[in-house]
Write a protein that holds these residues in place. Sequence first.
Motif, short mmCIF file in Angstrom:
data_model
loop_
_atom_site.label_atom_id
_atom_site.label_comp_id
_atom_site.label_asym_id
_atom_site.label_seq_id
_atom_site.Cartn_x
_atom_site.Cartn_y
_atom_site.Cartn_z
N THR A 135 -36.82 -54.34 -2.42
CA THR A 135 -35.80 -54.87 -3.53
C THR A 135 -34.86 -55.70 -3.12
N HIS A 136 -34.31 -55.28 -2.09
CA HIS A 136 -32.94 -56.14 -1.56
C HIS A 136 -33.30 -57.04 -0.32
N PRO A 181 -25.78 -56.80 -4.41
CA PRO A 181 -26.40 -55.90 -5.12
C PRO A 181 -25.58 -54.81 -5.37
N THR A 221 -21.25 -53.64 0.77
CA THR A 221 -21.41 -54.33 -0.65
C THR A 221 -20.13 -54.03 -1.59
#
Length: 182
Positions: free
Chosen positions: A31-32, A55, A105
């Motif tokens: 996904t990342h 994200p 993040t």
Amino acid sequence: MRALAVVVGGLMIVAGCSSQAPDADSQLLTTHNLVGMEATEIIDHLDRLDVEDRPADLMASVHFDELQLSAGIEQLNFDLPDDRFYLSFAPYVNQTHECYYHSLTTCLGELRNENLQVSVTNEAGNVVVDEEVTTFDNGFVGLWLPRDLTGTLRVSAADGTGQVSVSTRADDPTCLTTMQLT
């Protein structure tokens, strides 16, 4: 060793994995866009992301000896090199935040995309780092330093200069937000 921990029906299942290559079938990594990256590459990649590209569903925390990633119910831990320590620092002029383990993040520093002259010297006065850098979009600079170092970090910028003591031992922070430039 890297371990994969997944919660299924309230029970955490932990499986050990090699720290050399992340699992290609990990939903979190897929996904990342982190499949195939080593822990050091993931750290460098995430810390350098533009703030608007970070994200929101991914938590990534750098500890002394491991990188911890989590999203949803999936958690991955990656060993870091035995001889290196990731120190992320954000010099500031007016405001800062408390931090201990750098979040790749969520941590934000005040001086985004600023040019700095950075030096690190050890206790004997030997230069370990001496370079011009630009803070990432998140206001931080990440340095891979030798483990078990005790020394001084000095920063010069258009906004002033500052210095703080640093150490890269097991109980030391990976996030330094206490250097005010004056």
